[in-house]
Design an enzyme around this catalytic site. Structure first.
Site, short mmCIF file in Angstrom:
data_model
loop_
_atom_site.label_atom_id
_atom_site.label_comp_id
_atom_site.label_asym_id
_atom_site.label_seq_id
_atom_site.Cartn_x
_atom_site.Cartn_y
_atom_site.Cartn_z
N HIS A 43 0.83 -1.21 0.00
CA HIS A 43 0.00 0.00 0.00
C HIS A 43 0.87 1.25 0.00
O HIS A 43 2.04 1.24 0.40
CB HIS A 43 -0.91 0.00 1.23
CG HIS A 43 -0.16 0.04 2.53
ND1 HIS A 43 0.42 1.17 3.04
CD2 HIS A 43 0.13 -0.95 3.41
CE1 HIS A 43 1.02 0.90 4.17
NE2 HIS A 43 0.87 -0.39 4.43
N GLU A 84 -2.12 -7.12 7.27
CA GLU A 84 -0.81 -6.93 7.88
C GLU A 84 -0.66 -7.83 9.11
O GLU A 84 -1.64 -8.30 9.68
CB GLU A 84 -0.64 -5.46 8.28
CG GLU A 84 0.69 -5.11 8.94
CD GLU A 84 1.91 -5.41 8.08
OE1 GLU A 84 2.16 -6.62 7.83
OE2 GLU A 84 2.62 -4.46 7.68
#
Length: 364
Positions: free
Chosen positions: A105, A210
């Protein structure tokens, strides 16, 4: 301190992974020699994927022998696509090759806050807050810089489509955290895709999130929030309304995250028509991509925010294998209750505020 109590959601993930492992397991390996990122001489800290064709090495392939009789002048990416096709065609049913485009990201508000406060102070105090009154980093959104990094990826994909006739992803996956959802959208939405290319409609997948720490940036928002943010994007079956994996007290170990990553990859490989859908995009996070690379046997390669690494992967079913994993190891993570006294390499709580292992709640 090792923690043995697991949430019902996590226990379900472990049970499903172990049940699948009883019938068969998948052995992964990176097929090297195709991308610069595979080579030890390539410095990840200075590497720019947009300057070198995603890192695809200019070379010949065995599949070129067939293509030369067609009288076509093909680009490097077109020839590579045919090489991947050949690898899959020549392999048996228990072997599969895929090209994974692993995209980190763009910069989120949590990344900017860590830079501002410094990593030691960030890890043991500020990251446990939702924000600081100026910025919010709970399930952090992209900063303006992060949006720009995703648009750089968007423009580079379009350039590769226009100039290289690159085979765009057959399947798209994204982490459920806001910064990855936004990055996937800015990167792929609105591309002028090749004729007959798969449409950009990413599957939101819990296990590509994550690494789960006590940081609030790792605490995802609700399923309803994701549906409202990007209506029409499919969300995988079994995705819970609220985040049942994050608790603000315990954190995944690397081993636990790698087990999770292996489970996620096992749901991407050997699916229906999978050999014909060999190009896959996964929009995720630095820690999770590092975990995926470990599972794939790829060398460590740290990505800057917004960067992408392609990996050619060989997956092979190993029938009859059984799992040796009986528990998923998590750890309690102590943190300060007030801003810490820090050094360059460590975090020290003030003597009047001993570290705790309970969620940090404070007005900021």
């Amino acid at each position: 301190m090792k923690v043995s109590a697991l949430s019902p959601a996590l226990l379900g993930l472990v049970a499903s992974a172990q049940a699948a492992a009883v019938a068969s397991s998948i052995q992964y390996s990176t097929v090297t020699g195709y991308f610069l990122q595979d080579e030890t001489a390539t410095d990840a800290s200075t590497f720019d994927y947009t300057a070198v064709n995603f890192g695809l090495i200019n070379r010949t392939y065995p599949a070129d022998q067939v293509l030369k009789h067609q009288g076509k002048d093909l680009s490097q990416w077109e020839r590579f696509y045919h090489q991947v096709q050949k690898l899959n065609t020549d392999s048996d049913n228990d072997v599969e090759y895929k090209v994974l485009f692993l995209g980190r990201h763009g910069e989120g508000y949590h990344n900017a806050a860590e830079t501002y406060y410094g990593t030691p102070a960030w890890n043991c105090y500020w990251a446990e807050l939702d924000g600081n009154g100026t910025s919010t980093w709970h399930d952090a959104a992209l900063t303006a810089n992060g949006v720009n990094q995703a648009l750089i990826a968007h423009n580079f994909w379009q350039k590769q489509i226009d100039e290289q006739n690159i085979h765009t992803p057959d399947n798209y996956f994204t982490s459920p955290l806001t910064r990855s959802l936004q990055t996937a959208n800015y990167t792929f939405n609105g591309l002028n895709l090749p004729h007959n290319a798969a449409k950009f409609r990413p599957l939101v997948k819990e296990l590509f999130r994550e690494g789960i720490s006590i940081h609030t940036c790792d605490h995802r928002r609700s399923k309803s929030y994701i549906k409202n943010l990007f209506p029409g994007w499919p969300i995988e079956k079994g995705f819970t309304e609220d985040d049942e994996l994050w608790n603000g007290v315990t954190a995944e170990t690397s081993g636990a995250q790698d087990a999770r990553s292996a489970t996620a990859l096992g749901e991407v490989f050997f699916a229906k028509s999978t050999k014909e859908e060999a190009f896959v995009s996964v929009t995720s996070h630095s820690g999770e991509i590092s975990s995926i690379l470990r599972v794939l046997g790829h060398r460590s390669f740290s990505l800057k925010t917004g960067a992408v690494i392609p990996v050619l992967v060989k997956a092979e079913k190993v029938k009859g294998a059984t799992s040796t994993t009986t528990t998923v190891s998590w750890t309690a993570s102590p943190h300060c209750t007030v801003p810490p006294v820090t050094s360059v390499t460590a975090c020290v709580c003030p003597s009047s505020a001993a570290p705790v292992t309970t969620p940090l709640v404070t007005d900021v």
